[in-house]
Design an enzyme around this catalytic site. Structure first.
Site, PDB file in Angstrom:
ATOM      1  N   GLU A  37       0.867  -1.182   0.000  1.00 27.46           N
ATOM      2  CA  GLU A  37       0.000   0.000   0.000  1.00 27.46           C
ATOM      3  C   GLU A  37       0.898   1.224   0.000  1.00 27.46           C
ATOM      4  O   GLU A  37       1.708   1.414   0.912  1.00 27.46           O
ATOM      5  CB  GLU A  37      -0.919   0.014   1.224  1.00 27.46           C
ATOM      6  CG  GLU A  37      -2.043  -0.981   1.131  1.00 27.46           C
ATOM      7  CD  GLU A  37      -3.066  -0.847   2.247  1.00 27.46           C
ATOM      8  OE1 GLU A  37      -4.090  -1.550   2.190  1.00 27.46           O
ATOM      9  OE2 GLU A  37      -2.835  -0.051   3.179  1.00 27.46           O
ATOM     10  N   ASP A  84      -5.747   9.490   9.418  1.00 21.93           N
ATOM     11  CA  ASP A  84      -4.416   9.100   9.869  1.00 21.93           C
ATOM     12  C   ASP A  84      -4.012   9.834  11.135  1.00 21.93           C
ATOM     13  O   ASP A  84      -4.352  11.004  11.341  1.00 21.93           O
ATOM     14  CB  ASP A  84      -3.397   9.384   8.767  1.00 21.93           C
ATOM     15  CG  ASP A  84      -3.653   8.531   7.539  1.00 21.93           C
ATOM     16  OD1 ASP A  84      -3.596   7.307   7.680  1.00 21.93           O
ATOM     17  OD2 ASP A  84      -3.925   9.086   6.466  1.00 21.93           O
ATOM     18  N   TYR A 105     -10.562  -3.802   3.684  1.00 18.92           N
ATOM     19  CA  TYR A 105      -9.691  -3.275   4.738  1.00 18.92           C
ATOM     20  C   TYR A 105     -10.553  -3.052   5.968  1.00 18.92           C
ATOM     21  O   TYR A 105     -11.366  -2.142   6.008  1.00 18.92           O
ATOM     22  CB  TYR A 105      -9.065  -1.959   4.240  1.00 18.92           C
ATOM     23  CG  TYR A 105      -7.992  -1.361   5.138  1.00 18.92           C
ATOM     24  CD1 TYR A 105      -8.164  -1.225   6.507  1.00 18.92           C
ATOM     25  CD2 TYR A 105      -6.810  -0.885   4.583  1.00 18.92           C
ATOM     26  CE1 TYR A 105      -7.192  -0.658   7.311  1.00 18.92           C
ATOM     27  CE2 TYR A 105      -5.819  -0.308   5.378  1.00 18.92           C
ATOM     28  CZ  TYR A 105      -6.015  -0.203   6.736  1.00 18.92           C
ATOM     29  OH  TYR A 105      -5.058   0.367   7.529  1.00 18.92           O
TER      30      TYR A 105
END
Length: 267
Positions: A49, A60, A175
């Protein structure tokens, strides 16, 4: 068959779990990224990734936010990231590469230009954090037309109805975000992850890969007992940050982290 599908089919045949590292393209400077990608593969990575640096990476935590800042400070753009993938493909035609990031850089480049250049570079999948399946109906077919699989996120807060929608539209792998919060979190409840993955397996045959909270061989092995793959990001990006002033030491640092995880998963 897409490289992602090929890789997971091979892993399933071998009863092995996928090791999927994430690094931010251009961190600590663009000229090092391709070497880091190869180092990850040498350490046992099954899928890569590659983060597209963005000024507001809302999913994030601080570690990857700062990585984006370092990459952007050096002027790393989406076009540079695609060039990195093309360079990586000069000597690696088999390892799947997924671009992970946010829609703004893609929209700025233009979808038609992006999918063409991504296909030419050798990108296999795209995970755009702010592109849920409900908003991907116009672009997902364009991605698919150019061999780019649309990979989506699931979380502990995802309702069963919405999970069914995501499973129906997902490609490559799903994911699964293991916890509430941002990347780099320290806590990971593997039993809770196992409970949450169980109903998803009734909805899809796609591999279920778990990210957020994977930090060492022990956590990777524990998650590998219940998932089809583990995704590690902050643990690697923090090693890059620690060695930003001596980037020649970074490949070995990445290999140390991933090698420990690879060994633990295979055991």
């Amino acid at each position: 068959m897409n490289r992602i599908d090929q890789r997971f089919a091979a892993l399933k045949a071998q009863s092995r779990r996928a090791l999927i590292p994430y690094i931010t393209a251009g961190d600590p400077a663009p000229q090092y990224t391709v070497g880091f990608m190869h180092a990850c593969v040498e350490a046992g990575a099954d899928v890569l990734e590659l983060g597209v640096p963005f000024s507001d990476p809302m999913a994030d935590g601080p570690v990857i936010q700062k990585a984006c800042e370092r990459a952007l400070k050096h002027g790393t753009r989406l076009t540079d990231v695609l060039d990195m993938v093309a360079s990586f493909r000069e000597s690696d035609q088999t390892t799947p590469v997924v671009l992970m990031g946010y829609l703004n850089p893609v929209e700025r480049m233009g979808y038609e230009t992006f999918v063409r250049r991504a296909q030419e570079a050798g990108v296999d999948g795209v995970l755009m954090v702010d592109m849920p399946p409900e908003e991907a109906t116009a672009v997902a077919p364009l991605f698919a037309e150019h061999g780019l699989q649309s990979i989506f996120l699931l979380a502990p807060t995802t309702s069963p109805a919405r999970a069914a929608t995501i499973c129906a539209h997902g490609e490559g792998y799903l994911y699964y975000v293991s916890l509430k919060g941002v990347t780099g979190a320290a806590s990971l409840d593997v039993e809770a992850v196992a409970r949450q993955l169980a109903p998803l397996r009734e909805m899809t045959d796609l591999p279920l890969c778990v990210g957020f909270g994977i930090r060492d061989g022990e956590t990777a092995a524990a998650v590998g007992q219940v998932a089809d793959g583990v995704i590690v990001g902050s643990a690697l990006v923090s090693r890059i940050a620690d060695n930003a002033e001596r980037p020649e030491a970074i490949p070995a640092a990445l290999k140390a982290v991933l090698g420990d995880m690879r060994d633990a998963l295979d055991r």
